[in-house]
Design a protein around this motif. Structure first.
Motif, PDB file in Angstrom:
ATOM      1  N   PRO A  83       0.826  -1.214   0.000  1.00 16.63           N
ATOM      2  CA  PRO A  83       0.000   0.000   0.000  1.00 16.63           C
ATOM      3  C   PRO A  83       0.859   1.263   0.000  1.00 16.63           C
ATOM      4  O   PRO A  83       1.955   1.282   0.547  1.00 16.63           O
ATOM      5  CB  PRO A  83      -0.799  -0.121   1.298  1.00 16.63           C
ATOM      6  CG  PRO A  83      -0.033  -1.065   2.150  1.00 16.63           C
ATOM      7  CD  PRO A  83       0.700  -1.975   1.220  1.00 16.63           C
ATOM      8  N   LEU A  84       0.339   2.306  -0.623  1.00 24.20           N
ATOM      9  CA  LEU A  84       1.043   3.580  -0.661  1.00 24.20           C
ATOM     10  C   LEU A  84       0.855   4.323   0.653  1.00 24.20           C
ATOM     11  O   LEU A  84      -0.186   4.213   1.298  1.00 24.20           O
ATOM     12  CB  LEU A  84       0.503   4.444  -1.802  1.00 24.20           C
ATOM     13  CG  LEU A  84       0.692   3.899  -3.205  1.00 24.20           C
ATOM     14  CD1 LEU A  84       0.001   4.809  -4.206  1.00 24.20           C
ATOM     15  CD2 LEU A  84       2.164   3.796  -3.538  1.00 24.20           C
ATOM     16  N   HIS A  85       1.853   5.116   1.034  1.00 26.46           N
ATOM     17  CA  HIS A  85       1.745   5.970   2.209  1.00 26.46           C
ATOM     18  C   HIS A  85       1.269   7.329   1.730  1.00 26.46           C
ATOM     19  O   HIS A  85       2.040   8.105   1.167  1.00 26.46           O
ATOM     20  CB  HIS A  85       3.087   6.081   2.926  1.00 26.46           C
ATOM     21  CG  HIS A  85       3.576   4.761   3.436  1.00 26.46           C
ATOM     22  ND1 HIS A  85       3.015   4.134   4.513  1.00 26.46           N
ATOM     23  CD2 HIS A  85       4.553   3.939   2.988  1.00 26.46           C
ATOM     24  CE1 HIS A  85       3.622   2.995   4.731  1.00 26.46           C
ATOM     25  NE2 HIS A  85       4.558   2.845   3.812  1.00 26.46           N
ATOM     26  N   LEU A  86      -0.004   7.622   1.928  1.00 26.31           N
ATOM     27  CA  LEU A  86      -0.606   8.859   1.459  1.00 26.31           C
ATOM     28  C   LEU A  86      -0.815   9.812   2.626  1.00 26.31           C
ATOM     29  O   LEU A  86      -1.029   9.391   3.761  1.00 26.31           O
ATOM     30  CB  LEU A  86      -1.943   8.568   0.779  1.00 26.31           C
ATOM     31  CG  LEU A  86      -1.874   7.637  -0.432  1.00 26.31           C
ATOM     32  CD1 LEU A  86      -3.274   7.317  -0.921  1.00 26.31           C
ATOM     33  CD2 LEU A  86      -1.061   8.274  -1.534  1.00 26.31           C
ATOM     34  N   PRO A  87      -0.762  11.121   2.351  1.00 35.13           N
ATOM     35  CA  PRO A  87      -1.006  12.088   3.422  1.00 35.13           C
ATOM     36  C   PRO A  87      -2.460  12.030   3.878  1.00 35.13           C
ATOM     37  O   PRO A  87      -3.355  11.656   3.127  1.00 35.13           O
ATOM     38  CB  PRO A  87      -0.682  13.433   2.779  1.00 35.13           C
ATOM     39  CG  PRO A  87      -0.778  13.196   1.320  1.00 35.13           C
ATOM     40  CD  PRO A  87      -0.456  11.752   1.081  1.00 35.13           C
ATOM     41  N   THR A  88      -2.689  12.422   5.126  1.00 38.28           N
ATOM     42  CA  THR A  88      -4.045  12.407   5.669  1.00 38.28           C
ATOM     43  C   THR A  88      -4.733  13.754   5.512  1.00 38.28           C
ATOM     44  O   THR A  88      -5.928  13.868   5.732  1.00 38.28           O
ATOM     45  CB  THR A  88      -4.025  12.037   7.154  1.00 38.28           C
ATOM     46  OG1 THR A  88      -3.185  12.958   7.841  1.00 38.28           O
ATOM     47  CG2 THR A  88      -3.502  10.622   7.334  1.00 38.28           C
ATOM     48  N   ALA A  89      -3.971  14.787   5.147  1.00 40.09           N
ATOM     49  CA  ALA A  89      -4.536  16.131   4.971  1.00 40.09           C
ATOM     50  C   ALA A  89      -3.720  16.862   3.915  1.00 40.09           C
ATOM     51  O   ALA A  89      -2.601  16.474   3.607  1.00 40.09           O
ATOM     52  CB  ALA A  89      -4.493  16.894   6.289  1.00 40.09           C
ATOM     53  N   PRO A  90      -4.270  17.937   3.350  1.00 42.23           N
ATOM     54  CA  PRO A  90      -3.511  18.691   2.364  1.00 42.23           C
ATOM     55  C   PRO A  90      -2.288  19.347   2.997  1.00 42.23           C
ATOM     56  O   PRO A  90      -2.289  19.694   4.178  1.00 42.23           O
ATOM     57  CB  PRO A  90      -4.492  19.756   1.860  1.00 42.23           C
ATOM     58  CG  PRO A  90      -5.730  19.619   2.640  1.00 42.23           C
ATOM     59  CD  PRO A  90      -5.613  18.456   3.547  1.00 42.23           C
ATOM     60  N   LYS A  91      -1.270  19.497   2.209  1.00 41.13           N
ATOM     61  CA  LYS A  91      -0.040  20.128   2.678  1.00 41.13           C
ATOM     62  C   LYS A  91      -0.185  21.645   2.542  1.00 41.13           C
ATOM     63  O   LYS A  91      -0.495  22.149   1.473  1.00 41.13           O
ATOM     64  CB  LYS A  91       1.139  19.635   1.832  1.00 41.13           C
ATOM     65  CG  LYS A  91       2.459  20.132   2.289  1.00 41.13           C
ATOM     66  CD  LYS A  91       3.572  19.493   1.489  1.00 41.13           C
ATOM     67  CE  LYS A  91       4.896  19.954   1.954  1.00 41.13           C
ATOM     68  NZ  LYS A  91       5.976  19.379   1.173  1.00 41.13           N
TER      69      LYS A  91
END
Length: 99
Positions: A83-91
């Motif tokens: 699985p990809l490590h995706l951000p939980t919120a916009p940067k």
């Protein structure tokens, strides 16, 4: 590490040689961006063999070496990708004080 070949027989010969030498290796079809014809896709050999060994085999079988970033080890054919490590919120770039 990945070695790319346009001939399936060359790719399979490299895999056979690497396995005979005790390394893990498998072949998968490499899809190129913008290429619609499935018959024109090259073959990728993924292996844990040292780079110098793959360089010799690539030179022998008219392929090229794609060293990539080396972050992902070779996986079995048909195995799902991790699985990809995706951000939980916009940067936030301009206003980091907003939360």
């Amino acid at each position: 590490m990945r070695a790319i070949f346009f001939d399936e027989d060359d790719a399979r010969a490299v895999v056979d040689r690497l396995r005979a030498d005790g390394f893990e290796a498998h072949v998968e079809r490499e899809r190129l961006a913008g290429e619609d014809d499935d018959e024109d896709h090259p073959w990728a050999v993924l292996s844990d063999a040292p780079a110098f060994m793959l360089e010799v085999l690539v030179d022998t079988h008219d392929g090229w070496l794609d060293e990539g970033d080396g972050a992902e080890p070779p996986r079995e054919q048909g195995a799902p990708s991790p699985p990809l490590h995706l951000p939980t919120a916009p940067k936030r770039i301009k206003r980091p004080d907003l939360g």
